[in-house]
Motif scaffolding. Sequence first.
Motif, PDB file in Angstrom:
ATOM      1  N   ASN A 235      25.018  41.307  -5.157  1.00 59.13           N
ATOM      2  CA  ASN A 235      24.109  42.452  -5.061  1.00 59.13           C
ATOM      3  C   ASN A 235      23.055  42.267  -3.971  1.00 59.13           C
ATOM      4  N   HIS A 236      23.433  41.528  -2.903  1.00 57.50           N
ATOM      5  CA  HIS A 236      22.484  41.305  -1.808  1.00 57.50           C
ATOM      6  C   HIS A 236      22.046  42.637  -1.211  1.00 57.50           C
ATOM      7  N   GLY A 237      20.757  42.719  -0.864  1.00 58.18           N
ATOM      8  CA  GLY A 237      20.233  43.910  -0.214  1.00 58.18           C
ATOM      9  C   GLY A 237      19.642  44.916  -1.175  1.00 58.18           C
ATOM     10  N   GLN A 238      19.795  44.682  -2.475  1.00 61.26           N
ATOM     11  CA  GLN A 238      19.218  45.580  -3.460  1.00 61.26           C
ATOM     12  C   GLN A 238      17.856  45.060  -3.905  1.00 61.26           C
ATOM     13  N   PRO A 239      17.008  45.941  -4.443  1.00 63.28           N
ATOM     14  CA  PRO A 239      15.661  45.517  -4.838  1.00 63.28           C
ATOM     15  C   PRO A 239      15.686  44.463  -5.942  1.00 63.28           C
ATOM     16  N   ALA A 240      14.631  43.642  -5.971  1.00 62.76           N
ATOM     17  CA  ALA A 240      14.519  42.608  -6.989  1.00 62.76           C
ATOM     18  C   ALA A 240      14.521  43.211  -8.388  1.00 62.76           C
ATOM     19  N   ARG A 241      13.893  44.364  -8.534  1.00 61.16           N
ATOM     20  CA  ARG A 241      13.836  44.971  -9.861  1.00 61.16           C
ATOM     21  C   ARG A 241      15.233  45.346 -10.355  1.00 61.16           C
ATOM     22  N   ALA A 351      23.293  44.438   5.443  1.00 56.06           N
ATOM     23  CA  ALA A 351      23.844  44.358   4.092  1.00 56.06           C
ATOM     24  C   ALA A 351      24.603  45.622   3.722  1.00 56.06           C
ATOM     25  N   PRO A 352      25.688  45.482   2.977  1.00 49.50           N
ATOM     26  CA  PRO A 352      26.464  46.662   2.565  1.00 49.50           C
ATOM     27  C   PRO A 352      25.625  47.709   1.839  1.00 49.50           C
TER      28      PRO A 352
END
Length: 404
Positions: A235-241, A351-352
């Motif tokens: 899930n690289h590139g998605q927010p930490a939350r 990132a995708p």
Amino acid sequence: MPSPCQIPDLLAVVVAGTAGSGKSTLGRAIAETLRAPLVDLDSVTTPLLDALPEEVLGAHWLTSPHAPAIRAGRYAALRATAADALATAGRVVVVAPFTAELSGGTEWDALVAALAPAEPHVVHVDGDPAVLASRRSSRGASRDAHRPDTAPVAPSIPVTTVDAELSTAQQLARVLPSLGIRRQIDAGAEIFTREFDAVLFDLDGTLVDSTASVVRSWRRFAEHFGVSMKALHANHGQPARTLVGLLLPAERHTEALAHVTELEVTDAVGLAPVRGAAVFFASVPAERRAIVTSGSVPIATARLEAAGYERPAVFVTVDDVENGKPHPEPFLTAAMRLGVAPGRCLVVEDAPAGIVAARAAGCAVLALTGTTTEEELSADLVVDGLDAVRLEVAASGALRLVPA
């Protein structure tokens, strides 16, 4: 894989690093990519030394009273083998700790002389000492039980440093351009015919080479909370939350977000710009550029400052939107704040999730290798560094992307 015409006629790559750094794995990957002979110190000398009875040496060969002479002999054999490989094949990849050589002096001079007339290009694999120690412990090599602790080496010779936290593919994406082996650019790509009013930049892996810092911080997060790293990588590139929501129950979200923020801000030290990014970013007029990141304000600000960037007037973080990437809201928000149509924006991403968001917003996408595999980068153009392209102002006043 690069074509033979991209590889210099005479090339010597030296891969250095302490035990457990992954230098042998990277060295093999470089050799396979370059189709070059691989000369590894362990392969050349360790079987012979392991076959000698310890009573002959007075102890294991790593701790023997004769250890200095054994080291000198090992490296003499390595240099001779590497010199033969270079003379016959025209290229060679040499792998060893090279602790003394990294400090310069007579050992470095001997290596340079052995590889002449090629000028050795040194790749130094370094990382968190705790991670390297853990790798040595888990690999079960008998010699590691006899290996003395050594202090980290700060090279005094020119090196390309890669972080042991990165995958081999990510390391290769940084090493090959440093060797002058670059991804071919399609000069006929449709994106070179388009005009843009603004450029929207992702931050991590696009402007700042923070990939290893991100991985290291989330690894520590995973160790602290006992969660899987596999979900993090996917899930690289998605927010930490978003990541925290996938990994932990709701009652722990506030604690987890505070913890990972502290980890990432603390680790944002000594970060460098991505290849060519500082010049490319500076070439965009200030009123026509924005940064759009899945990071929070504290994390993004820390990384910008560490890499020497000025914060742009339009700076969209996860705190500014309801829906993070891969939703288009972050890029739509940036375009609105700049006062331009999303269809007239060029997005620079790695990132995708970011590419999906940019496409959904109607933007053109320039993607950078170095974080994910090239096959995952469904962009209008893929480059291995922002020095591969440049921006120029068209007669209309719009911005155009052109090959460098």
